[in-house]
Scaffold this motif. Structure first.
Motif, PDB file in Angstrom:
ATOM      1  N   MET A  68       0.829  -1.204   0.000  1.00  0.00           N
ATOM      2  CA  MET A  68       0.000   0.000   0.000  1.00  0.00           C
ATOM      3  C   MET A  68       0.861   1.251   0.000  1.00  0.00           C
ATOM      4  SD  MET A  68      -2.513   1.472   2.990  1.00  0.00           S
ATOM      5  CE  MET A  68      -1.085   2.079   3.920  1.00  0.00           C
ATOM      6  N   SER A  69       0.526   2.205  -0.869  1.00  0.00           N
ATOM      7  CA  SER A  69       1.117   3.538  -0.866  1.00  0.00           C
ATOM      8  C   SER A  69       0.000   4.524  -0.554  1.00  0.00           C
ATOM      9  CB  SER A  69       1.725   3.872  -2.231  1.00  0.00           C
ATOM     10  OG  SER A  69       2.671   2.909  -2.609  1.00  0.00           O
ATOM     11  N   ASN A  70      -0.002   5.036   0.663  1.00  0.00           N
ATOM     12  CA  ASN A  70      -1.036   5.974   1.086  1.00  0.00           C
ATOM     13  C   ASN A  70      -0.367   7.324   1.319  1.00  0.00           C
ATOM     14  OD1 ASN A  70      -3.165   7.355   2.232  1.00  0.00           O
ATOM     15  ND2 ASN A  70      -3.753   5.726   3.629  1.00  0.00           N
ATOM     16  N   PHE A  71      -0.503   8.225   0.350  1.00  0.00           N
ATOM     17  CA  PHE A  71       0.239   9.476   0.385  1.00  0.00           C
ATOM     18  C   PHE A  71      -0.369  10.537   1.285  1.00  0.00           C
ATOM     19  CE2 PHE A  71       1.145   7.589  -3.826  1.00  0.00           C
ATOM     20  CZ  PHE A  71       2.508   7.382  -3.655  1.00  0.00           C
ATOM     21  N   ASP A  72      -1.676  10.445   1.543  1.00  0.00           N
ATOM     22  CA  ASP A  72      -2.335  11.521   2.290  1.00  0.00           C
ATOM     23  C   ASP A  72      -3.036  11.037   3.557  1.00  0.00           C
ATOM     24  OD1 ASP A  72      -4.338  10.124   1.071  1.00  0.00           O
ATOM     25  OD2 ASP A  72      -4.959  11.745  -0.272  1.00  0.00           O
ATOM     26  N   GLY A  73      -2.738   9.811   3.982  1.00  0.00           N
ATOM     27  CA  GLY A  73      -3.302   9.311   5.229  1.00  0.00           C
ATOM     28  C   GLY A  73      -4.779   8.975   5.163  1.00  0.00           C
ATOM     29  N   ASP A  74      -5.287   8.638   3.991  1.00  0.00           N
ATOM     30  CA  ASP A  74      -6.707   8.308   3.815  1.00  0.00           C
ATOM     31  C   ASP A  74      -7.005   6.959   4.485  1.00  0.00           C
ATOM     32  OD1 ASP A  74      -9.244   7.591   2.943  1.00  0.00           O
ATOM     33  OD2 ASP A  74      -8.957   8.410   0.935  1.00  0.00           O
ATOM     34  N   GLU A  75      -7.847   6.963   5.492  1.00  0.00           N
ATOM     35  CA  GLU A  75      -8.126   5.750   6.247  1.00  0.00           C
ATOM     36  C   GLU A  75      -8.818   4.691   5.399  1.00  0.00           C
ATOM     37  OE1 GLU A  75      -7.990   3.055   9.270  1.00  0.00           O
ATOM     38  OE2 GLU A  75      -6.940   4.981   9.070  1.00  0.00           O
ATOM     39  N   SER A  76      -9.596   5.108   4.392  1.00  0.00           N
ATOM     40  CA  SER A  76     -10.271   4.130   3.537  1.00  0.00           C
ATOM     41  C   SER A  76      -9.258   3.305   2.746  1.00  0.00           C
ATOM     42  CB  SER A  76     -11.249   4.829   2.585  1.00  0.00           C
ATOM     43  OG  SER A  76     -10.566   5.603   1.614  1.00  0.00           O
ATOM     44  N   VAL A  77      -8.119   3.891   2.413  1.00  0.00           N
ATOM     45  CA  VAL A  77      -7.063   3.161   1.705  1.00  0.00           C
ATOM     46  C   VAL A  77      -6.419   2.146   2.642  1.00  0.00           C
ATOM     47  CG1 VAL A  77      -4.909   3.375   0.396  1.00  0.00           C
ATOM     48  CG2 VAL A  77      -6.672   5.136   0.185  1.00  0.00           C
ATOM     49  N   ASN A  78      -6.176   2.558   3.883  1.00  0.00           N
ATOM     50  CA  ASN A  78      -5.649   1.625   4.882  1.00  0.00           C
ATOM     51  C   ASN A  78      -6.563   0.410   5.030  1.00  0.00           C
ATOM     52  OD1 ASN A  78      -3.554   3.420   5.391  1.00  0.00           O
ATOM     53  ND2 ASN A  78      -4.530   4.307   7.205  1.00  0.00           N
ATOM     54  N   LYS A  79      -7.856   0.677   5.108  1.00  0.00           N
ATOM     55  CA  LYS A  79      -8.823  -0.414   5.310  1.00  0.00           C
ATOM     56  C   LYS A  79      -8.900  -1.311   4.086  1.00  0.00           C
ATOM     57  CE  LYS A  79     -11.722   1.967   8.728  1.00  0.00           C
ATOM     58  NZ  LYS A  79     -13.062   2.544   9.013  1.00  0.00           N
TER      59      LYS A  79
END
Length: 208
Positions: free
Chosen positions: A185-196
């Motif tokens: 995972m590359s989450n550039f802006d801290g979006d929690e939906s991407v983490n999930k």
């Protein structure tokens, strides 16, 4: 968009302990018209729709690849132009052509250890991640944890947090003897939906 735009400053270099020959090196983090055939097509379409429904879960759609299956969260889709060489990229639908979208990739690779040596894999991976960060001069912190998939497979999770930034790069390694599947995972802006979405993909993974 070039595939390299989806890769990360450091971590996409697959660890030498894993020996994945398909690895990329990141420099910054794919009916008929007769009466008889019409009837057959209708049956085929019904079958395909039924299969799609059967693959639908409460969280998303289960996807099959050569190495196994996993659930892609609702709202995410495969970025097919960026996918290739056994690695599949997923982004929020509608953001496939963004310059630097949050993204999740999945691929199979090879590593040097059997399951009963999984702690050696974790130690080697931690060491190499820290060495990569040190050699690149990037200000980041590595943390690791372990768990299991819903199917009961051993899983190691490594977080690479870019200090002074919201960016977090997360690697899930799901192990088998001498091989692994990695969800990256590359989450550039801290979006929690991407983490999930990344966690769902990893936790739901089932080997073929």
């Amino acid at each position: 968009m070039k595939k390299s735009l989806y890769l990360l400053p450091v971590m996409i270099l697959m660890l030498s302990a894993c020996g994945n020959k398909q690895a990329d090196v990141g420099t910054s983090a794919k009916v008929e018209d007769s009466t008889v055939n019409t009837s057959q097509n209708e049956n085929s379409s019904t079958k395909e729709a039924s299969q799609k429904d059967n693959n639908t879960t409460k969280d998303g759609q289960r996807v099959d690849k050569d190495f196994g299956s996993f659930v892609v969260a609702d709202g995410f889709g495969e970025a097919k132009e960026q996918s290739g060489n056994g690695r599949y990229f997923y982004v929020v639908k509608g953001h496939e052509h963004d310059m630097r979208p949050d993204n999740i990739s999945i691929n199979e690779g090879h590593q040097n250890y059997n399951l009963d040596e999984s702690e050696k894999f974790a130690q080697s991976t931690t060491w190499q991640l820290n060495m990569q960060i040190k050699q690149s001069g990037i200000d980041a912190t590595v943390t690791g944890s372990s768990g299991k998939t819903d199917a009961g497979d051993i899983m190691y999770i490594f977080d690479i947090k870019m200090n002074g930034s919201d960016e977090i790069d997360r690697q899930y390694y799901i192990l088998r003897d001498k091989k692994f599947v990695m969800v990256f995972m590359s989450n550039f802006d801290g979006d929690e939906s991407v983490n999930k979405a990344a966690e769902l993909m990893a936790k739901s993974f089932e080997w073929k």
